[in-house]
Design a protein around this motif. Structure first.
Motif, PDB file in Angstrom:
ATOM      1  N   LEU A  11       0.846  -1.184   0.000  1.00 34.26           N
ATOM      2  CA  LEU A  11       0.000   0.000   0.000  1.00 34.26           C
ATOM      3  C   LEU A  11       0.884   1.238   0.000  1.00 34.26           C
ATOM      4  O   LEU A  11       1.786   1.366   0.830  1.00 34.26           O
ATOM      5  N   LEU A  12       0.630   2.163  -0.923  1.00 30.05           N
ATOM      6  CA  LEU A  12       1.375   3.413  -1.001  1.00 30.05           C
ATOM      7  C   LEU A  12       0.659   4.500  -0.216  1.00 30.05           C
ATOM      8  O   LEU A  12      -0.523   4.370   0.114  1.00 30.05           O
ATOM      9  N   ASP A  13       1.356   5.579   0.071  1.00 26.28           N
ATOM     10  CA  ASP A  13       0.779   6.683   0.840  1.00 26.28           C
ATOM     11  C   ASP A  13      -0.438   7.312   0.168  1.00 26.28           C
ATOM     12  O   ASP A  13      -1.300   7.870   0.828  1.00 26.28           O
ATOM     13  N   ASN A  14      -0.525   7.243  -1.150  1.00 30.56           N
ATOM     14  CA  ASN A  14      -1.653   7.851  -1.864  1.00 30.56           C
ATOM     15  C   ASN A  14      -2.817   6.876  -2.039  1.00 30.56           C
ATOM     16  O   ASN A  14      -3.706   7.102  -2.851  1.00 30.56           O
ATOM     17  N   ASN A  15      -2.803   5.766  -1.296  1.00 34.00           N
ATOM     18  CA  ASN A  15      -3.831   4.716  -1.326  1.00 34.00           C
ATOM     19  C   ASN A  15      -3.876   3.932  -2.634  1.00 34.00           C
ATOM     20  O   ASN A  15      -4.884   3.317  -2.956  1.00 34.00           O
ATOM     21  N   SER A  16      -2.806   3.972  -3.394  1.00 34.04           N
ATOM     22  CA  SER A  16      -2.653   3.069  -4.524  1.00 34.04           C
ATOM     23  C   SER A  16      -1.952   1.822  -4.012  1.00 34.04           C
ATOM     24  O   SER A  16      -1.312   1.838  -2.960  1.00 34.04           O
ATOM     25  N   ILE A  17      -2.067   0.742  -4.760  1.00 32.45           N
ATOM     26  CA  ILE A  17      -1.460  -0.523  -4.351  1.00 32.45           C
ATOM     27  C   ILE A  17      -0.547  -1.010  -5.462  1.00 32.45           C
ATOM     28  O   ILE A  17      -0.939  -1.040  -6.634  1.00 32.45           O
ATOM     29  N   ILE A  18       0.675  -1.384  -5.085  1.00 36.23           N
ATOM     30  CA  ILE A  18       1.631  -1.974  -6.027  1.00 36.23           C
ATOM     31  C   ILE A  18       1.563  -3.493  -5.874  1.00 36.23           C
ATOM     32  O   ILE A  18       1.509  -4.012  -4.760  1.00 36.23           O
ATOM     33  N   LEU A  22       5.534 -12.820  -7.909  1.00 35.01           N
ATOM     34  CA  LEU A  22       6.767 -13.501  -7.500  1.00 35.01           C
ATOM     35  C   LEU A  22       7.398 -14.354  -8.592  1.00 35.01           C
ATOM     36  O   LEU A  22       8.602 -14.291  -8.808  1.00 35.01           O
ATOM     37  N   ASP A  23       6.613 -15.164  -9.294  1.00 34.05           N
ATOM     38  CA  ASP A  23       7.215 -16.074 -10.273  1.00 34.05           C
ATOM     39  C   ASP A  23       7.627 -15.382 -11.566  1.00 34.05           C
ATOM     40  O   ASP A  23       8.514 -15.842 -12.268  1.00 34.05           O
ATOM     41  N   LYS A  24       7.031 -14.240 -11.893  1.00 30.20           N
ATOM     42  CA  LYS A  24       7.371 -13.525 -13.122  1.00 30.20           C
ATOM     43  C   LYS A  24       8.278 -12.326 -12.871  1.00 30.20           C
ATOM     44  O   LYS A  24       8.772 -11.720 -13.810  1.00 30.20           O
ATOM     45  N   HIS A  25       8.438 -11.946 -11.597  1.00 32.54           N
ATOM     46  CA  HIS A  25       9.245 -10.784 -11.216  1.00 32.54           C
ATOM     47  C   HIS A  25       8.772  -9.520 -11.928  1.00 32.54           C
ATOM     48  O   HIS A  25       9.565  -8.742 -12.449  1.00 32.54           O
ATOM     49  N   THR A  26       7.446  -9.341 -11.952  1.00 32.54           N
ATOM     50  CA  THR A  26       6.876  -8.151 -12.579  1.00 32.54           C
ATOM     51  C   THR A  26       6.209  -7.284 -11.515  1.00 32.54           C
ATOM     52  O   THR A  26       5.756  -7.762 -10.486  1.00 32.54           O
ATOM     53  N   LEU A  27       6.175  -6.013 -11.817  1.00 34.79           N
ATOM     54  CA  LEU A  27       5.616  -5.032 -10.907  1.00 34.79           C
ATOM     55  C   LEU A  27       4.491  -4.302 -11.627  1.00 34.79           C
ATOM     56  O   LEU A  27       4.623  -3.937 -12.789  1.00 34.79           O
ATOM     57  N   GLY A  28       3.370  -4.120 -10.953  1.00 32.85           N
ATOM     58  CA  GLY A  28       2.248  -3.423 -11.554  1.00 32.85           C
ATOM     59  C   GLY A  28       1.535  -2.568 -10.538  1.00 32.85           C
ATOM     60  O   GLY A  28       1.738  -2.704  -9.337  1.00 32.85           O
ATOM     61  N   LEU A  29       0.693  -1.688 -11.040  1.00 28.87           N
ATOM     62  CA  LEU A  29      -0.066  -0.796 -10.180  1.00 28.87           C
ATOM     63  C   LEU A  29      -1.525  -1.231 -10.190  1.00 28.87           C
ATOM     64  O   LEU A  29      -2.135  -1.360 -11.245  1.00 28.87           O
TER      65      LEU A  29
END
Length: 173
Positions: A11-18, A22-29
């Protein structure tokens, strides 16, 4: 932070979630949470989805939400339930918070135990979600205090320590 399946959510300070897969090592919003609370708690739900909890500041309602896929595959936030804290908390706990304009906050959870921890100053309470029983787990405190619920576990066949070992629990409060 919440672990749901093979994904970790932050959880980010602006109430967005990252979301980190784990298995793909990808990051999304992930889209912003659908509500505004002073403090939001993200967690895994009983059915293995991303969930969140938050307390409405002046009416003491604990709201539980879940990210659910519809029949056509669209994933949206769904409002699961509202727990009216004024009905399960002692009247004096509610009146102290209301008089001070402090409110209550969801501060931790133990998904496997089906409990949520609520900070109702100056105490922290544990709410058993299935039975709606509530227990005071921390009384008056000085300064800021955090709740870190944990679940103990063991791996069969692995010995930890000997019969004469002692464990000392330290209380840092």
């Amino acid at each position: 932070m919440a672990l749901v399946g093979n994904k970790i959510y932050f959880l980010l300070d602006n109430n967005s979630i990252i979301e980190f897969v784990l298995d793909k090592h990808t990051l999304g919003l992930v889209e912003e949470v659908p509500c505004t609370y002073d403090q939001i708690l993200i967690m895994s739900t009983e059915d293995g989805c991303l969930g969140l909890a938050g307390v409405e500041r002046f009416n003491f309602n604990l709201n539980l939400w879940s990210k659910v896929a519809s029949i056509d595959g669209v994933v949206t936030w769904t409002h699961l339930s509202v727990i009216e804290l004024v009905k399960i908390l002692a009247p004096e706990a509610v009146s102290v918070c209301m008089a001070g304009g402090i409110g209550a906050h969801a501060v931790g959870c133990a998904v496997d135990a089906d409990v949520i921890f609520i900070d109702v100053y100056p105490s922290i309470y544990m709410i058993h979600l299935k039975s709606m029983k509530i227990e005071e787990v921390s009384k008056e405190r000085v300064g800021k205090q955090y709740v870190f619920p944990y679940t103990s576990f063991y791996a069969p066949g692995i010995a930890i320590g000997g019969a004469n070992d002692q464990v000392e629990l330290l209380n840092n409060s």
